[in-house]
Design a protein around this motif. Sequence first.
Motif, PDB file in Angstrom:
ATOM      1  N   PHE A 169       0.826  -1.196   0.000  1.00 30.72           N
ATOM      2  CA  PHE A 169       0.000   0.000   0.000  1.00 30.72           C
ATOM      3  C   PHE A 169       0.868   1.257   0.000  1.00 30.72           C
ATOM      4  N   GLU A 170       1.888   1.291   0.863  1.00 33.19           N
ATOM      5  CA  GLU A 170       2.783   2.451   0.931  1.00 33.19           C
ATOM      6  C   GLU A 170       3.575   2.603  -0.364  1.00 33.19           C
ATOM      7  N   LEU A 171       4.022   1.490  -0.913  1.00 35.29           N
ATOM      8  CA  LEU A 171       4.838   1.539  -2.126  1.00 35.29           C
ATOM      9  C   LEU A 171       4.065   2.137  -3.299  1.00 35.29           C
ATOM     10  N   LEU A 172       2.821   1.709  -3.482  1.00 37.01           N
ATOM     11  CA  LEU A 172       2.061   2.144  -4.654  1.00 37.01           C
ATOM     12  C   LEU A 172       1.402   3.511  -4.492  1.00 37.01           C
ATOM     13  N   THR A 173       1.153   3.922  -3.256  1.00 32.51           N
ATOM     14  CA  THR A 173       0.483   5.214  -3.060  1.00 32.51           C
ATOM     15  C   THR A 173       1.439   6.357  -2.736  1.00 32.51           C
ATOM     16  N   LYS A 174       2.664   6.012  -2.359  1.00 29.73           N
ATOM     17  CA  LYS A 174       3.610   7.076  -1.990  1.00 29.73           C
ATOM     18  C   LYS A 174       4.917   7.024  -2.791  1.00 29.73           C
ATOM     19  N   GLU A 175       5.618   5.908  -2.698  1.00 33.45           N
ATOM     20  CA  GLU A 175       6.938   5.841  -3.342  1.00 33.45           C
ATOM     21  C   GLU A 175       6.870   5.729  -4.859  1.00 33.45           C
ATOM     22  N   PHE A 176       5.940   4.916  -5.357  1.00 33.81           N
ATOM     23  CA  PHE A 176       5.868   4.666  -6.794  1.00 33.81           C
ATOM     24  C   PHE A 176       4.465   4.998  -7.317  1.00 33.81           C
ATOM     25  N   HIS A 178       3.857   6.930  -9.830  1.00 31.48           N
ATOM     26  CA  HIS A 178       4.023   7.460 -11.176  1.00 31.48           C
ATOM     27  C   HIS A 178       3.883   6.374 -12.237  1.00 31.48           C
ATOM     28  N   LEU A 179       3.413   5.204 -11.843  1.00 29.03           N
ATOM     29  CA  LEU A 179       3.324   4.092 -12.780  1.00 29.03           C
ATOM     30  C   LEU A 179       2.147   4.264 -13.740  1.00 29.03           C
ATOM     31  N   SER A 180       2.174   3.498 -14.808  1.00 24.92           N
ATOM     32  CA  SER A 180       1.082   3.562 -15.783  1.00 24.92           C
ATOM     33  C   SER A 180      -0.096   2.723 -15.302  1.00 24.92           C
ATOM     34  N   GLU A 181      -1.232   2.964 -15.919  1.00 27.78           N
ATOM     35  CA  GLU A 181      -2.434   2.191 -15.610  1.00 27.78           C
ATOM     36  C   GLU A 181      -2.183   0.695 -15.838  1.00 27.78           C
ATOM     37  N   ASP A 183       0.697  -0.916 -15.709  1.00 22.28           N
ATOM     38  CA  ASP A 183       1.582  -1.427 -14.662  1.00 22.28           C
ATOM     39  C   ASP A 183       0.814  -1.683 -13.369  1.00 22.28           C
ATOM     40  N   TYR A 184      -0.034  -0.735 -12.991  1.00 19.29           N
ATOM     41  CA  TYR A 184      -0.832  -0.914 -11.765  1.00 19.29           C
ATOM     42  C   TYR A 184      -1.723  -2.154 -11.860  1.00 19.29           C
ATOM     43  N   ARG A 185      -2.354  -2.355 -13.028  1.00 21.60           N
ATOM     44  CA  ARG A 185      -3.205  -3.531 -13.204  1.00 21.60           C
ATOM     45  C   ARG A 185      -2.411  -4.819 -13.017  1.00 21.60           C
ATOM     46  N   ASN A 186      -1.217  -4.828 -13.599  1.00 19.36           N
ATOM     47  CA  ASN A 186      -0.345  -5.999 -13.515  1.00 19.36           C
ATOM     48  C   ASN A 186       0.008  -6.342 -12.079  1.00 19.36           C
ATOM     49  N   ILE A 187       0.096  -5.330 -11.251  1.00 19.11           N
ATOM     50  CA  ILE A 187       0.459  -5.525  -9.838  1.00 19.11           C
ATOM     51  C   ILE A 187      -0.774  -5.873  -9.004  1.00 19.11           C
ATOM     52  N   LEU A 188      -1.844  -5.099  -9.162  1.00 22.20           N
ATOM     53  CA  LEU A 188      -3.044  -5.284  -8.338  1.00 22.20           C
ATOM     54  C   LEU A 188      -3.693  -6.650  -8.531  1.00 22.20           C
ATOM     55  N   ILE A 189      -3.642  -7.181  -9.751  1.00 23.90           N
ATOM     56  CA  ILE A 189      -4.310  -8.450 -10.040  1.00 23.90           C
ATOM     57  C   ILE A 189      -3.722  -9.597  -9.231  1.00 23.90           C
ATOM     58  N   LEU A 210      -4.051   4.873 -11.035  1.00 24.75           N
ATOM     59  CA  LEU A 210      -4.329   3.839 -10.040  1.00 24.75           C
ATOM     60  C   LEU A 210      -5.839   3.628  -9.910  1.00 24.75           C
ATOM     61  N   GLN A 211      -6.612   4.699  -9.954  1.00 25.15           N
ATOM     62  CA  GLN A 211      -8.074   4.582  -9.883  1.00 25.15           C
ATOM     63  C   GLN A 211      -8.617   3.732 -11.038  1.00 25.15           C
ATOM     64  N   LYS A 212      -8.134   4.016 -12.246  1.00 24.12           N
ATOM     65  CA  LYS A 212      -8.587   3.240 -13.410  1.00 24.12           C
ATOM     66  C   LYS A 212      -8.235   1.770 -13.265  1.00 24.12           C
ATOM     67  N   ALA A 213      -7.029   1.515 -12.769  1.00 22.67           N
ATOM     68  CA  ALA A 213      -6.581   0.128 -12.598  1.00 22.67           C
ATOM     69  C   ALA A 213      -7.443  -0.596 -11.569  1.00 22.67           C
ATOM     70  N   ILE A 214      -7.772   0.073 -10.476  1.00 27.03           N
ATOM     71  CA  ILE A 214      -8.619  -0.523  -9.436  1.00 27.03           C
ATOM     72  C   ILE A 214      -9.969  -0.931 -10.017  1.00 27.03           C
ATOM     73  N   LEU A 215     -10.575  -0.038 -10.784  1.00 27.53           N
ATOM     74  CA  LEU A 215     -11.880  -0.325 -11.383  1.00 27.53           C
ATOM     75  C   LEU A 215     -11.787  -1.455 -12.405  1.00 27.53           C
ATOM     76  N   ASP A 216     -10.699  -1.507 -13.144  1.00 26.03           N
ATOM     77  CA  ASP A 216     -10.520  -2.580 -14.126  1.00 26.03           C
ATOM     78  C   ASP A 216     -10.365  -3.945 -13.445  1.00 26.03           C
ATOM     79  N   ILE A 217      -9.679  -3.973 -12.315  1.00 23.91           N
ATOM     80  CA  ILE A 217      -9.517  -5.228 -11.576  1.00 23.91           C
ATOM     81  C   ILE A 217     -10.875  -5.720 -11.073  1.00 23.91           C
ATOM     82  N   ILE A 218     -11.706  -4.799 -10.607  1.00 22.29           N
ATOM     83  CA  ILE A 218     -13.050  -5.179 -10.159  1.00 22.29           C
ATOM     84  C   ILE A 218     -13.848  -5.730 -11.335  1.00 22.29           C
ATOM     85  N   SER A 219     -13.682  -5.122 -12.523  1.00 19.01           N
ATOM     86  CA  SER A 219     -14.354  -5.624 -13.724  1.00 19.01           C
ATOM     87  C   SER A 219     -13.948  -7.064 -14.014  1.00 19.01           C
TER      88      SER A 219
END
Length: 345
Positions: A169-176, A178-181, A183-189, A210-219
Amino acid sequence: MQNLELFFLSILTLSIFGMLFILLGYLTIRKAVDIKRRERISHYKEQYNPLLFFMLTEGSYARGLTPETALQQKAIEELFSRYTTLLEGEEEKTRLSELASLYLTDFYRRQLKSKRWSTRMNTLYHIEDFHMSQLLEDVSRLLRRKRISREELVHVLRILAKFHSKQMFELLTKEFDHLSEYDYRNILIRMERRQFDQFILHFHKSNISLQKAILDIISLKREMTYLSFLERIFESYNGEIKLRALKALAEIGYVKNVEPYLELLYSNKWEERMVAAKLIGSLKDERGIQRLIELLHDQSWWVRSQAGQAIDQFTNGKEILRSVFETSNDVFAKDMAWEWLHKGV
């Protein structure tokens, strides 16, 4: 003067031929070494395969599978890679992970410290494939490298997510952040439910990728658990985020109150009309049929196609499409009705 030029030209020609000869010799020797190396690895694989098969199927250990050289470790690694594609049972996969941990942990620790990017990347792939979670700390250390490529960074984060690292959570919301949608999907899944839900709670503070990736994972997951969350996002956001929430609802195929989505069939944005049509088709709500027929005449091919698919999902969908095909004066509507009438036939 001319003789001098010919002399220098001869010297240059001989030098070029000499360099080519040396290069050819080098490549020939290199090829011979590689062939010999592959032969030795193949020999070790033939030697180790029966032992490895026995351990995977019987759940016990056998003597003789103790790699001491880099080539022996390479042979075992290739055998493990082959078995990851063959094994289907969870028990066998767990055994493979245990064996990989037993025989390759020290080897991979050294490989992760290599100065060669390709060596580190290949090692990361194998650590993920063999689910070697005991190397979690070693993988995490790569994030502290002064120079880390984007590919390496994303792969490290993928592994940390798969191994349920508490840092995610800290890594994706603070340190990194700047990733692409993508990349985030690849990680969140790869996250477990509890980890993923942290990002649901933090959704409003997240960056748009990150918001778009979250919604796509739910899809992709299509879990009813997130229904209320999606409807809140649909109501409180505009633009692409609202559309992604609508897509997720369409994938789940259920909403508490269909009225707002029926209204969206009249949206002046073709993307919203298209996804709303998909949702109404999933819901099979007959109040939307007349509007879906009208959308077969829409200016957008995407809307017409989705309207045709939505109508086809109704019990009497084929009859409706046939009626449009036979009575409509709109050539585009007739074509789309005909296409869905013959879909899968």
